[in-house]
Scaffold this motif. Structure first.
Motif, PDB file in Angstrom:
ATOM      1  N   SER A   7       0.779  -1.239   0.047  1.00  0.00           N
ATOM      2  CA  SER A   7       0.245  -0.035  -0.029  1.00  0.00           C
ATOM      3  C   SER A   7       0.871   1.412  -0.066  1.00  0.00           C
ATOM      4  O   SER A   7       2.000   1.299   0.720  1.00  0.00           O
ATOM      5  CB  SER A   7      -0.905   0.047   1.224  1.00  0.00           C
ATOM      6  N   PRO A   8       0.551   2.288  -0.872  1.00  0.00           N
ATOM      7  CA  PRO A   8       1.286   3.210  -1.106  1.00  0.00           C
ATOM      8  C   PRO A   8       1.540   4.329   0.561  1.00  0.00           C
ATOM      9  O   PRO A   8       2.420   4.796   0.513  1.00  0.00           O
ATOM     10  CB  PRO A   8       1.001   4.104  -2.196  1.00  0.00           C
ATOM     11  N   MET A   9       0.262   4.261   1.069  1.00  0.00           N
ATOM     12  CA  MET A   9       0.436   4.876   2.214  1.00  0.00           C
ATOM     13  C   MET A   9      -0.540   4.242   3.408  1.00  0.00           C
ATOM     14  O   MET A   9      -1.699   3.786   2.931  1.00  0.00           O
ATOM     15  CB  MET A   9      -0.168   6.476   2.009  1.00  0.00           C
ATOM     16  N   ASN A  31       6.709   2.363   3.748  1.00  0.00           N
ATOM     17  CA  ASN A  31       5.112   3.157   3.619  1.00  0.00           C
ATOM     18  C   ASN A  31       4.693   3.446   4.803  1.00  0.00           C
ATOM     19  O   ASN A  31       3.812   4.271   4.921  1.00  0.00           O
ATOM     20  CB  ASN A  31       4.497   2.587   2.575  1.00  0.00           C
ATOM     21  N   THR A  58       6.136   4.527   7.307  1.00  0.00           N
ATOM     22  CA  THR A  58       6.826   5.603   8.027  1.00  0.00           C
ATOM     23  C   THR A  58       7.157   6.690   6.989  1.00  0.00           C
ATOM     24  O   THR A  58       7.490   7.921   7.428  1.00  0.00           O
ATOM     25  CB  THR A  58       8.002   5.277   8.518  1.00  0.00           C
ATOM     26  N   LEU A  59       7.198   6.454   5.681  1.00  0.00           N
ATOM     27  CA  LEU A  59       7.584   7.452   4.666  1.00  0.00           C
ATOM     28  C   LEU A  59       6.785   8.799   4.827  1.00  0.00           C
ATOM     29  O   LEU A  59       7.459   9.807   4.857  1.00  0.00           O
ATOM     30  CB  LEU A  59       7.369   6.878   3.267  1.00  0.00           C
ATOM     31  N   GLY A  60       5.714   8.806   4.875  1.00  0.00           N
ATOM     32  CA  GLY A  60       4.940  10.027   4.759  1.00  0.00           C
ATOM     33  C   GLY A  60       5.213  10.857   6.041  1.00  0.00           C
ATOM     34  O   GLY A  60       5.657  12.045   5.960  1.00  0.00           O
ATOM     35  N   THR A  82       7.715  10.663   8.043  1.00  0.00           N
ATOM     36  CA  THR A  82       9.229  10.937   8.179  1.00  0.00           C
ATOM     37  C   THR A  82       9.397  12.230   7.145  1.00  0.00           C
ATOM     38  O   THR A  82      10.101  13.084   7.533  1.00  0.00           O
ATOM     39  CB  THR A  82      10.020  10.027   7.711  1.00  0.00           C
ATOM     40  N   GLN A 128       5.572   6.105  12.937  1.00  0.00           N
ATOM     41  CA  GLN A 128       6.774   6.571  12.582  1.00  0.00           C
ATOM     42  C   GLN A 128       7.611   6.780  13.807  1.00  0.00           C
ATOM     43  O   GLN A 128       9.024   6.442  13.838  1.00  0.00           O
ATOM     44  CB  GLN A 128       6.887   8.161  11.877  1.00  0.00           C
ATOM     45  N   GLU A 137       6.283  -3.005   5.321  1.00  0.00           N
ATOM     46  CA  GLU A 137       5.299  -2.310   4.491  1.00  0.00           C
ATOM     47  C   GLU A 137       3.869  -2.632   5.072  1.00  0.00           C
ATOM     48  O   GLU A 137       3.565  -3.694   5.661  1.00  0.00           O
ATOM     49  CB  GLU A 137       5.317  -2.989   2.986  1.00  0.00           C
TER      50      GLU A 137
END
Lengths: 113, 409, 115
Positions: free
Chosen positions: A111-113, B79, B81-83, B85, C31, C47
């Motif tokens: 999932s992208p987000m 993904n 934590t990407l957003g 971060t 996060q 993921e």
């Protein structure tokens, strides 16, 4: 291109009945398959998991000494691959060598987000 | 914005950072053309750049282009934590820190000053390679090579943009200040360019200095002192060129053209520079520049006070160029014979032999001693040594003047 | 150190009931949690997965248009981490932000050691 996770489940019992030679052969089949995927630049990663495990339940307060799902549903390993679509990832999944041991392969997009 | 992106992608991926900015700007132009300017254009631009950066991260997640081994950058690979971060990278405080951190990375003591400045202009001041090349009157190839070398250094030594630790900060800030002052001087008295004065470089240098004292850790006395010094110099910029672009020296400058608000700012920064017991060369140079700024006429200049400042400067660190300038103060105070005697102490300094102002000064002193033949020879040496069109014109004018007076005798 | 895999179980039903602000805050918790693991040098990868999926069953002869396990057993994502023992890994898993929202489980499994 998207990333997909292949969740490989079950087949452990059948596999355990194998002779050492058959096990060796099976490992080689896996090796070959992964090499092919790597050459096609579709392989991102993947590992087998040990059969034992623990599971946290009830908001993390309760711990049981086994994986959540067992038997046919025991997760035995995963593969992370690149594919054009869910369908083409599923096509790739069909070639999983453990299919001979009647494992199932669940194909899920990251999932992208 | 580039600084944030460099922090995300790594110093070795400055092109990637520039591409993202470029894309964001293009997208802004396209969108704004049809839908009009958004309420907060810079926030819009940041958001667009952030989303582009997320795309770039996703695309390069499994390649080796970006080094994800750093714990914070590791979080960009998932993904989960990407957003979040990415959001922390783009917080205002963090952007300010990134700018400074990048400045410190660029001004690593082992990187040559010209490479430092090239990299700063490119990564922090938004200059294109072409503009940097123009500022230094070199080819774009040379600029690319300089950038490449700096990047290689970053890569090889794994240099990350960061604000130095407390025990390092003074030393490292001083290196940054030298680069800023060099950039300022390049703008104030360009040795490479056809334009004698480049206000863009002056402005950028002052902006960089400002960002240093807007952060508590780097708001050191010498930072304020350099800011004061640059204000005093910048105040006089418009009086330095005549209507035909010719250079006008201090004694002939129209003091009404000096910018009083910049002189006032300079005074303010001088006051701020006076905390602590740090006396830097910038403090003294600023004090000297202030003396010039506060004299209503050239004749009113307080040369005695200026001489005192020069004496302290030389005590801080001997510098033949400073000594030369001190000799010129003596020329004003005590006349050419004394000046000649002073300058004699540094006649063997190698650094001065190739310095046009040394020869021009000798020319001036000899002229005042009525040693016109000698003076002309010195001025000719000076002409051969300067790359600036305006300097050459000025010196040639002096020679012609003397020729006339020789002929009329 | 050994490598372990956390399999996050349970679907996204709760996620969908939350406001965008709550979702964003929730992702900040993720996060923070993963960030702490990364700071200790124990993060490998991880993921989230889309809920939709397909499954190859019956020795590859049939394909069903859904994940094999659903509901509380749906694998919603995974995290690979390093730990000295399965006990330590299980301790780490207790911090999973998923537990803030629902009771579904985290399965902790050791990755087959490479030889």
């Amino acid at each position: 291109m998207s990333d997909f996770l292949l969740i490989i489940r079950g087949g452990q019992e059948l596999y355990a009945q194998n002779s050492p030679e058959e096990m060796q052969q099976h490992m080689e089949d896996w090796q070959d398959w992964m090499n092919t995927l790597a050459k096609e630049e579709k392989l991102l990663g993947g590992q087998p998991l040990m059969n034992e495990g623990k599971t946290l339940l009830d908001f993390g307060k309760k711990v049981i000494d086994r994986p959540l799902a067992e038997g046919k549903e025991l997760v035995g390993g995963y593969l992370l691959i690149k594919a054009e679509s869910l369908d083409s990832a599923t096509e790739i999944a069909k070639n999983c060598p453990s299919i001979t041991y009647n494992c199932s392969v669940e194909v899920r997009e990251i999932s992208p987000m | 914005m580039v600084a944030v992106l460099i922090k995300i992608f790594g110093t070795e991926n400055i092109e990637l950072a520039e591409d993202v900015v470029q894309d964001a700007l293009l997208k802004a132009l396209e969108t704004w053309k049809y839908r009009g300017l958004p309420d907060n254009p810079s926030a819009w631009l940041y958001r667009t750049a952030k989303n582009r950066a997320i795309d770039v991260i996703r695309r390069n997640k499994h390649s080796r282009v970006i080094d994800f081994s750093d714990p914070q950058r590791q979080l960009l690979t998932s993904n989960y934590t990407l957003g979040a971060t990415m959001d922390t990278y783009w917080q205002e405080d963090s952007i300010k820190d990134d700018f400074l951190a990048m400045m410190f990375a660029c001004c690593h003591p082992n990187i040559s000053p010209e490479n430092q400045i090239t990299f700063i202009l490119k990564s922090l001041c938004g200059f294109s390679t072409k503009e940097v090349a123009k500022a230094f009157l070199t080819g774009e190839d040379t600029v690319s090579k300089r950038l490449y070398r700096t990047k290689e250094y970053f890569r090889k030594h794994k240099i990350k943009p960061q604000i130095p630790k407390p025990d390092q900060i003074v030393l490292r800030t001083n290196t940054v200040l030298s680069a800023i002052y060099l950039m300022f001087n390049e703008g104030y008295n360009s040795t490479h360019s056809n334009d004698l004065i480049r206000k863009d470089l002056i402005g950028q240098a002052m902006l960089l200095c400002r960002s240093l004292f807007s952060e508590e850790r780097t708001a050191l006395p010498q930072v304020y002192a350099l800011m004061a010094l640059m204000c005093f110099h910048a105040a006089r910029v418009d009086s330095r060129l005549g209507s035909n672009g010719e250079l006008i020296l201090l004694d002939k400058q129209d003091r009404k053209l000096w910018d009083p608000s910049l002189i006032d700012s300079g005074k303010l920064y001088m006051n701020k520079a006076s905390f602590g017991n740090q006396l830097s060369t910038y403090h003294l140079e600023a004090a000297i520049a202030y003396e010039h700024c506060s004299a209503r006429q050239y004749e009113n200049t307080n040369w005695k006070k200026i001489l005192e400042y020069y004496d302290i400067l030389l005590k801080l660190a001997f510098d033949p160029v400073v000594f030369l300038n001190r000799a010129l103060v003596i020329l004003e105070l005590y006349g050419p014979l004394e000046a000649l005697e002073a300058i004699d102490h540094i006649k063997n300094e190698k650094q001065l032999q190739g310095y046009y102002l040394y020869h021009a000064s000798l020319g001036e002193i000899n002229k005042r001693l009525q040693q016109l033949d000698k003076a002309i020879a010195h001025f000719e040496n000076a002409i051969a040594l300067t790359g600036s069109k305006q300097e050459k014109q000025l010196l040639e004018g002096k020679i012609q003047e003397m020729m006339k007076s020789i002929q009329s005798k | 150190m050994k490598e372990f895999m956390f399999l996050f179980r349970g679907g996204d039903e709760v996620w969908d009931t939350k406001s965008p602000e709550e979702q964003q805050e929730h992702m900040q918790h993720w996060q923070q949690w993963i960030g702490e693991i990364a700071e200790q040098g124990k993060f490998v990868s991880g993921e989230r997965l889309r809920t939709q999926g397909k499954t190859v069953i019956n020795k590859g002869t049939s394909i069903i248009d859904r994940p094999l396990t659903e509901g509380k057993e749906l694998v919603g994502g995974y995290l690979r981490i390093k730990a000295d023992s399965i006990e330590e890994a299980t301790e780490m898993a207790k911090g999973c932000p998923g537990f803030r929202w629902d009771a579904s489980g985290v399965e902790v499994r050791e990755v087959w050691p490479e030889h």
